[in-house]
Motif scaffolding. Structure first.
Motif, mmCIF file in Angstrom:
data_model
loop_
_atom_site.group_PDB
_atom_site.id
_atom_site.type_symbol
_atom_site.label_atom_id
_atom_site.label_comp_id
_atom_site.label_asym_id
_atom_site.label_seq_id
_atom_site.Cartn_x
_atom_site.Cartn_y
_atom_site.Cartn_z
ATOM 1 N N ILE A 75 56.648 -18.708 22.384
ATOM 2 C CA ILE A 75 56.635 -18.773 20.919
ATOM 3 C C ILE A 75 56.196 -17.441 20.313
ATOM 4 O O ILE A 75 56.645 -17.065 19.219
ATOM 5 N N VAL A 76 55.336 -16.697 21.019
ATOM 6 C CA VAL A 76 54.922 -15.374 20.540
ATOM 7 C C VAL A 76 56.090 -14.395 20.629
ATOM 8 O O VAL A 76 56.340 -13.618 19.701
ATOM 9 N N THR A 77 56.833 -14.436 21.732
ATOM 10 C CA THR A 77 58.000 -13.554 21.879
ATOM 11 C C THR A 77 59.039 -13.838 20.811
ATOM 12 O O THR A 77 59.591 -12.910 20.205
ATOM 13 N N VAL A 78 59.317 -15.120 20.558
ATOM 14 C CA VAL A 78 60.288 -15.483 19.524
ATOM 15 C C VAL A 78 59.839 -14.962 18.171
ATOM 16 O O VAL A 78 60.645 -14.426 17.387
ATOM 17 N N LEU A 80 57.743 -12.387 17.542
ATOM 18 C CA LEU A 80 57.769 -10.926 17.502
ATOM 19 C C LEU A 80 59.184 -10.394 17.342
ATOM 20 O O LEU A 80 59.419 -9.443 16.587
ATOM 21 N N VAL A 81 60.119 -10.995 18.056
ATOM 22 C CA VAL A 81 61.507 -10.520 18.001
ATOM 23 C C VAL A 81 62.194 -10.964 16.716
ATOM 24 O O VAL A 81 62.817 -10.161 16.020
ATOM 25 N N GLY A 82 62.094 -12.256 16.402
ATOM 26 C CA GLY A 82 62.848 -12.794 15.275
ATOM 27 C C GLY A 82 62.257 -12.514 13.916
ATOM 28 O O GLY A 82 62.995 -12.423 12.922
ATOM 29 N N LEU A 83 60.941 -12.377 13.855
ATOM 30 C CA LEU A 83 60.278 -12.106 12.582
ATOM 31 C C LEU A 83 59.768 -10.673 12.503
ATOM 32 O O LEU A 83 59.831 -10.048 11.438
ATOM 33 N N GLY A 84 59.256 -10.171 13.628
ATOM 34 C CA GLY A 84 58.673 -8.835 13.625
ATOM 35 C C GLY A 84 59.683 -7.714 13.500
ATOM 36 O O GLY A 84 59.494 -6.782 12.711
ATOM 37 N N LEU A 85 60.770 -7.789 14.261
ATOM 38 C CA LEU A 85 61.764 -6.710 14.211
ATOM 39 C C LEU A 85 62.374 -6.530 12.817
ATOM 40 O O LEU A 85 62.424 -5.406 12.310
ATOM 41 N N PRO A 86 62.862 -7.607 12.161
ATOM 42 C CA PRO A 86 63.403 -7.405 10.811
ATOM 43 C C PRO A 86 62.361 -6.883 9.826
ATOM 44 O O PRO A 86 62.674 -6.065 8.959
ATOM 45 N N ALA A 87 61.106 -7.336 9.966
ATOM 46 C CA ALA A 87 60.050 -6.863 9.072
ATOM 47 C C ALA A 87 59.770 -5.379 9.273
ATOM 48 O O ALA A 87 59.378 -4.678 8.336
ATOM 49 N N ALA A 88 59.996 -4.883 10.504
ATOM 50 C CA ALA A 88 59.782 -3.469 10.799
ATOM 51 C C ALA A 88 61.008 -2.619 10.472
ATOM 52 O O ALA A 88 61.009 -1.410 10.734
ATOM 53 N N GLY A 89 62.045 -3.236 9.924
ATOM 54 C CA GLY A 89 63.251 -2.506 9.573
ATOM 55 C C GLY A 89 64.227 -2.347 10.706
ATOM 56 O O GLY A 89 65.213 -1.614 10.587
ATOM 57 N N ILE A 90 63.979 -3.013 11.832
ATOM 58 C CA ILE A 90 64.892 -2.959 12.982
ATOM 59 C C ILE A 90 65.762 -4.199 12.920
ATOM 60 O O ILE A 90 65.336 -5.302 13.271
ATOM 61 N N ARG A 91 66.985 -4.047 12.449
ATOM 62 C CA ARG A 91 67.860 -5.195 12.200
ATOM 63 C C ARG A 91 69.208 -5.020 12.906
ATOM 64 O O ARG A 91 70.239 -4.784 12.266
ATOM 65 N N PRO A 92 69.234 -5.136 14.240
ATOM 66 C CA PRO A 92 70.510 -4.983 14.956
ATOM 67 C C PRO A 92 71.505 -6.082 14.628
ATOM 68 O O PRO A 92 72.714 -5.890 14.817
ATOM 69 N N TYR A 100 68.919 -12.891 16.585
ATOM 70 C CA TYR A 100 67.539 -12.653 17.007
ATOM 71 C C TYR A 100 67.047 -13.803 17.895
ATOM 72 O O TYR A 100 66.254 -13.579 18.815
ATOM 73 N N ALA A 101 67.503 -15.012 17.611
ATOM 74 C CA ALA A 101 67.127 -16.165 18.439
ATOM 75 C C ALA A 101 67.625 -15.984 19.865
ATOM 76 O O ALA A 101 66.887 -16.182 20.834
ATOM 77 N N VAL A 102 68.896 -15.583 20.004
ATOM 78 C CA VAL A 102 69.463 -15.352 21.337
ATOM 79 C C VAL A 102 68.727 -14.216 22.040
ATOM 80 O O VAL A 102 68.389 -14.310 23.232
ATOM 81 N N LEU A 103 68.447 -13.139 21.313
ATOM 82 C CA LEU A 103 67.774 -11.986 21.908
ATOM 83 C C LEU A 103 66.392 -12.368 22.430
ATOM 84 O O LEU A 103 66.003 -11.962 23.539
ATOM 85 N N ALA A 104 65.646 -13.141 21.663
ATOM 86 C CA ALA A 104 64.290 -13.523 22.076
ATOM 87 C C ALA A 104 64.312 -14.342 23.361
ATOM 88 O O ALA A 104 63.574 -14.056 24.309
ATOM 89 N N ILE A 105 65.154 -15.370 23.410
ATOM 90 C CA ILE A 105 65.234 -16.203 24.606
ATOM 91 C C ILE A 105 65.795 -15.391 25.777
ATOM 92 O O ILE A 105 65.378 -15.561 26.930
ATOM 93 N N ALA A 106 66.723 -14.476 25.496
ATOM 94 C CA ALA A 106 67.328 -13.662 26.551
ATOM 95 C C ALA A 106 66.305 -12.720 27.182
ATOM 96 O O ALA A 106 66.316 -12.510 28.405
ATOM 97 N N LEU A 107 65.424 -12.136 26.380
ATOM 98 C CA LEU A 107 64.405 -11.235 26.925
ATOM 99 C C LEU A 107 63.470 -11.974 27.873
ATOM 100 O O LEU A 107 63.073 -11.447 28.909
ATOM 101 N N ILE A 108 63.118 -13.198 27.507
ATOM 102 C CA ILE A 108 62.261 -14.008 28.379
ATOM 103 C C ILE A 108 63.014 -14.370 29.655
ATOM 104 O O ILE A 108 62.491 -14.276 30.771
ATOM 105 N N SER A 109 64.261 -14.804 29.489
ATOM 106 C CA SER A 109 65.070 -15.202 30.638
ATOM 107 C C SER A 109 65.251 -14.051 31.614
ATOM 108 O O SER A 109 65.219 -14.241 32.833
ATOM 109 N N ALA A 110 65.432 -12.829 31.097
ATOM 110 C CA ALA A 110 65.628 -11.661 31.964
ATOM 111 C C ALA A 110 64.405 -11.408 32.830
ATOM 112 O O ALA A 110 64.529 -11.045 34.011
ATOM 113 N N ALA A 111 63.212 -11.597 32.262
ATOM 114 C CA ALA A 111 61.988 -11.354 33.028
ATOM 115 C C ALA A 111 61.861 -12.333 34.187
ATOM 116 O O ALA A 111 61.533 -11.947 35.319
#
Length: 244
Positions: A75-78, A80-92, A100-111
């Motif tokens: 839940i922390v990763t989700v 940070l990625v889904g709320l933190g990145l857009p707030a920091a101006g990083i909006r891929p 962002y939802a897919v990216l967050a779960i994907a980063l965890i899955s990769a580890a």
């Protein structure tokens, strides 16, 4: 007892939310999980190769990535990625919360996939690599052609199990406020529960998750048993010799 049944098993509420769960929610849950495991497999193989590298400078970044994303609560990763990145101006993905939802779960899955592949590669006898090198193959080629395919085969049940975990962790992306057409199972059920103060929608979502995870769990167990035991070939009696 009547209040309990009305709160959790209200047939009217279940029938109201079920069509949306089975169309929009189920589709997006599977989409998030499938894309996450696809990214996890590709990134996991690369990370596993780095983890097994003899060079410390290549191992350390991979080890840091794996330790961080395995150590953080999902839940922390989700968040940070889904709320933190857009707030920091990083909006891929712009304003598309689903990306962002897919990216967050994907980063965890990769580890987690990296550790699965590392264990699988290390389970391949070292003689396989030495034999490939003795034929003149470079190290990377020997790993790609000989060792990694065998290691992947050894961890197929574990990878299938990781897909089940990704399905369940996709429920956490409700934090990102997915829009209409992008909502997964839990988000739809939680919205309905908040509007009606009735938990029957959550029960319906839980049943949908069980319809996905229970068959997959049995399939993983079957695959694991087949991988361990191998396919048994029937033993036939040799034909008797003719007596002269």
């Amino acid at each position: 007892m009547h209040d309990f049944l009305r709160t959790f098993f209200d047939l009217h509420e279940i029938l109201q939310v079920l069509p949306t769960l089975l169309t929009e929610g189920l589709r997006n849950t599977l989409l998030i999980a499938a894309l996450a495991i696809a990214f996890g497999v590709v990134a996991g193989v690369l990370l596993a190769m780095l983890l097994l590298s003899r060079r410390r400078l290549m191992r350390l970044p991979a080890r840091l990535y794996v330790d961080v994303f395995r150590g953080l609560p999902a839940i922390v990763t989700v968040s940070l990625v889904g709320l933190g990145l857009p707030a920091a101006g990083i909006r891929p993905f712009g304003r598309e919360a689903l990306g962002y939802a897919v990216l967050a779960i994907a980063l965890i899955s990769a580890a987690y996939s990296a550790e699965i592949f590392r264990a699988g590669i290390q389970s391949v006898p070292r003689g396989q690599l030495h034999a490939a090198r003795s034929l003149g193959m470079p190290y990377l080629t020997a790993m790609r052609v000989v060792v990694v395919p065998q290691g992947v085969r050894n961890v197929l049940p574990a990878l299938a199990g990781q897909f089940i975990i990704d399905i369940k962790e996709s429920a956490l992306v409700y934090l990102l406020g997915l829009g209409l057409g992008q909502r997964e199972l839990y988000f739809i059920a939680q919205e309905r529960q908040a509007a009606t103060y009735n938990s029957s929608a959550l029960v319906a979502a839980g049943l949908c998750y069980l319809l996905l995870t229970i068959p997959l769990t049995y399939a993983v167990n079957l695959l694991d048993r087949r991988m361990r035991e191998g396919r048994r070939t029937p033993v036939t009696a040799a034909p008797a010799k003719a007596v002269a």
